[in-house]
Design a protein around this motif. Structure first.
Motif, PDB file in Angstrom:
ATOM      1  N   ARG A 131      29.911  16.311 -22.542  1.00 40.43           N
ATOM      2  CA  ARG A 131      29.474  17.703 -22.440  1.00 40.43           C
ATOM      3  C   ARG A 131      27.943  17.789 -22.460  1.00 40.43           C
ATOM      4  O   ARG A 131      27.363  18.612 -21.738  1.00 40.43           O
ATOM      5  N   SER A 132      27.292  16.970 -23.260  1.00 41.66           N
ATOM      6  CA  SER A 132      25.825  16.949 -23.271  1.00 41.66           C
ATOM      7  C   SER A 132      25.287  16.526 -21.909  1.00 41.66           C
ATOM      8  O   SER A 132      24.326  17.115 -21.391  1.00 41.66           O
ATOM      9  N   GLN A 133      25.914  15.524 -21.327  1.00 43.19           N
ATOM     10  CA  GLN A 133      25.490  15.080 -20.011  1.00 43.19           C
ATOM     11  C   GLN A 133      25.717  16.163 -18.964  1.00 43.19           C
ATOM     12  O   GLN A 133      24.884  16.361 -18.068  1.00 43.19           O
ATOM     13  N   ALA A 134      26.832  16.897 -19.062  1.00 38.46           N
ATOM     14  CA  ALA A 134      27.107  17.976 -18.108  1.00 38.46           C
ATOM     15  C   ALA A 134      26.094  19.113 -18.251  1.00 38.46           C
ATOM     16  O   ALA A 134      25.598  19.651 -17.252  1.00 38.46           O
ATOM     17  N   LEU A 135      25.758  19.475 -19.496  1.00 34.75           N
ATOM     18  CA  LEU A 135      24.757  20.524 -19.714  1.00 34.75           C
ATOM     19  C   LEU A 135      23.389  20.095 -19.194  1.00 34.75           C
ATOM     20  O   LEU A 135      22.648  20.902 -18.610  1.00 34.75           O
ATOM     21  N   LEU A 136      23.041  18.822 -19.392  1.00 31.50           N
ATOM     22  CA  LEU A 136      21.768  18.318 -18.881  1.00 31.50           C
ATOM     23  C   LEU A 136      21.749  18.339 -17.356  1.00 31.50           C
ATOM     24  O   LEU A 136      20.726  18.686 -16.739  1.00 31.50           O
TER      25      LEU A 136
END
Length: 624
Positions: free
Chosen positions: A403-408
């Motif tokens: 999810r962090s990678q998707a938000l980034l």
């Protein structure tokens, strides 16, 4: 008779008495022995110490003043002598110790000899032939023992030189009575670290620093040089080191002791990873705030908030203010030396006054580019570290990382769209501007020249009569224009007053909310401190962080008294808010720490992430 340093290290093996502390102890002993030797000389003209003490004069103050300088000089001479012996075969690779420490030793030598010669010229020869060999000998005994421990490392002399510099720094500038020399010793330590890093790996240098006792100096220096870094192995080393330190700190500080988070390796790994990204999110938020970017778009704000408080999604046990504050305090105390954005300070001109002058669009894009680059490098470095160490990732932690990678990725897409739009607009301006400006300038030139040549002397009277008629007509319309101007000015004044009241009311409400949140934090601190005091009274030990917590809370309670007295004055809420804001701006030391922006932001971020959590849960329910 006091024990020798070697005997003292044997007696204190049960306690963590590292080499830096041993050198500091030996410096104290050497300084006292030098003062005792000077007293035994009974120099001519020295008045009785007891008689002069009655009138407030210390006849021994002069040699007490230089005693620590003598001890430090003897230490530097001893370590350079050892390095000469160790490096006599390295003719093609000269030792950096001699180049770095010799100027420091020469400076102290001149300083000591000048002070001794002013007191008695014979003291200089006595110092060189008697005292210097004696004091240096006490350090040589330690170095001979330590050289065997560093045998085979290839950097034995350099590591001992760094240990000496760390010991001198720990001694403090007050003892040496020379601040410039203390600053130069800090620079020498960092230069020696750079020289050693070119010979051994960071992992090896860290283990040598930890063994010798100057790990804090190592971390504070290299902790600001982590990013950007071209070597992926070094980034992996730092992430693995931070991970190990966080795991050890959580066990030591009893974080989440009432839960089952730290009962297995997966739980420790998950919590330490979330703590690392929480620290990254906090540093990112503070970095943006320091550069005047306080209003972010929704995607970037969600990304930074998710990094800082994503632990709440996996471990709701930290949702309470007390538990979350304890977690962040342990993280800051353990890895506060880590600075992801140190390399961007000079590039982005951090010293400019961003509070009154917000960054332009181009500056904002540069700052956001630095933020996204750092976050991407940390996520990539953690992926390499987990793959190389074959760490098992739980399902919740894997979901957090994805999810962090998707938000980034979403932030990067929006960033490049805005960047491309700005570039296109600049290209249009650059394309149209050269044609527009000269045409306007030429039109203006032609009109002005026409005015100069249009009229003839015979037509001057007509122009004067026309101007008089215009004056009469303008005087009749002046009264109507004046009334219209007064009406517009009154409407603008009412609008200004209305906006001013709205702004002032908003500021008062914000200040009241800050006071309420600070009061909540203060009560949380007091309750936690009471538990620590009870723990201490029952005979249990407390950690250094817990001792600092007790001291800080006690100080906050005392500083709260004058602020409370001011708040009890019979003035309006607006007056209280104005007084509190003035004290906070001009006398921040009088404000208890729970009411400072740094700690209030933690509460605001906690509330923001709770709203974000509710929103994301609602989105997932709709998908299912």
């Amino acid at each position: 008779m006091s024990p020798s340093p070697l005997e003292d290290t044997k007696l204190t093996n049960d306690v963590k008495f590292d080499r830096v502390n041993c050198l500091v102890w030996t410096l104290h002993v050497s300084a006292r022995s030098f003062s005792a030797a000077v007293k035994d000389l009974a120099l001519d003209g020295t008045r009785p110490a007891l008689a002069m003490a009655w009138i407030g004069i210390d006849v021994h103050a002069w040699h007490k003043h230089i005693a620590y300088q003598v001890a430090v000089y003897a230490l530097l001479m001893a370590v350079t002598e050892v390095e000469l012996f160790l490096s006599h075969n390295r003719t093609n690779n000269p030792s950096p110790v001699l180049n770095i420490l010799s100027p420091k030793a020469n400076f102290l030598e001149d300083l000591i000899e000048n002070q001794l010669s002013m007191k008695n010229p014979k003291l200089v020869e006595w110092f060189k032939t008697v005292e210097l060999p004696r004091i240096s000998g006490s350090f040589m005994k330690l170095f001979k023992k330590w050289t065997m421990a560093y045998a085979g490392s290839g950097v034995a002399g350099t590591v001992m030189a760094m240990t000496c510099c760390a010991g001198i720094r720990k001694l403090g500038p007050e003892k040496l009575s020379c601040c410039s020399f203390s600053d130069s010793i800090a620079e020498a330590l960092f230069d020696l670290m750079d020289a050693t890093n070119s010979l051994v790996t960071l992992d090896k240098l860290h283990s040598l620093a930890a063994e010798a006792g100057f790990e804090e100096d190592f971390l504070s220096y290299f902790g600001s040089r982590i990013l950007p870094h071209k070597n992926v192995e070094d980034v992996e080393f730092w992430i693995c080191l931070v991970h190990r330190k966080l795991c050890a700190a959580f066990r030591r500080e009893s974080v989440a002791s009432n839960t089952r988070i730290l009962t297995n390796e997966v739980g420790e790994n998950s919590l330490a990873t979330l703590a690392l990204f929480a620290y990254l999110g906090r540093e990112t938020r503070l970095f943006l705030s320091r550069h005047g970017i306080r209003v972010l778009d929704k995607q970037t704000r969600d990304f930074v908030s998710y990094l800082e408080c994503g632990v709440l999604f996996i471990y709701p046990e930290f949702s309470t203010l007390s538990e979350y504050q304890l977690l962040m305090e342990v993280i800051l105390d353990e890895i506060g030396w880590l600075n992801f954005y140190a390399a961007y300070k000079n590039q982005l001109h951090q010293e400019r006054r961003r509070s009154k002058h917000p960054p332009t669009q181009a500056e904002k894009e540069i700052i956001l580019h630095a933020v996204f680059t750092v976050c991407y490098d940390v996520i990539l470095g953690y992926a390499h570290c987990s793959n190389s160490k074959h760490q098992a990732l739980g399902a919740d932690l894997l979901d957090f990382l994805l999810r962090s990678q998707a938000l980034l990725s979403t932030c990067l897409e929006d960033y490049w769209v805005a960047y491309d739009g700005t570039i296109e607009m600049l290209r249009i301006v650059e394309k149209n501007d050269p044609g527009m400006i000269p045409s306007l300038w030429m039109n203006g030139t032609k009109s002005s020249s026409a005015v100069d040549t249009r009229y003839r002397p015979a037509e001057i009277n007509k122009i004067e009569r026309h101007s008089q008629n215009q004056a009469i007509s303008s005087s009749s319309s002046f009264q109507g224009e004046n009334e219209a101007f007064l009406t517009s000015w009154q409407s603008k004044q009412k609008t200004f007053q209305r906006n001013f009241l709205k702004k002032y009311t908003r500021d008062v409400v914000a200040a009241s909310i800050d006071v309420w949140m600070g009061t909540q934090l203060l009560f949380v601190d007091i309750s936690y401190t009471m538990r620590l005091v009870q723990k201490r009274l029952h005979g249990h030990g407390v950690t250094q962080r817990e001792r600092n917590k007790i001291y800080r809370t006690t100080s906050d309670m005392f500083t709260l008294i004058p602020v409370a007295i001011l708040m009890l004055l019979p003035v309006s809420a607006v007056g209280h808010a104005a007084m509190f804001a003035a004290i906070k701006k001009y006398m921040p030391n009088l404000i208890p720490s729970p009411y400072l922006d740094e700690r209030l932001d933690l509460v605001k971020q906690l509330k923001r992430i709770k709203k974000m959590r509710v929103r994301l849960i609602g989105i997932e329910d709709v998908k299912h």
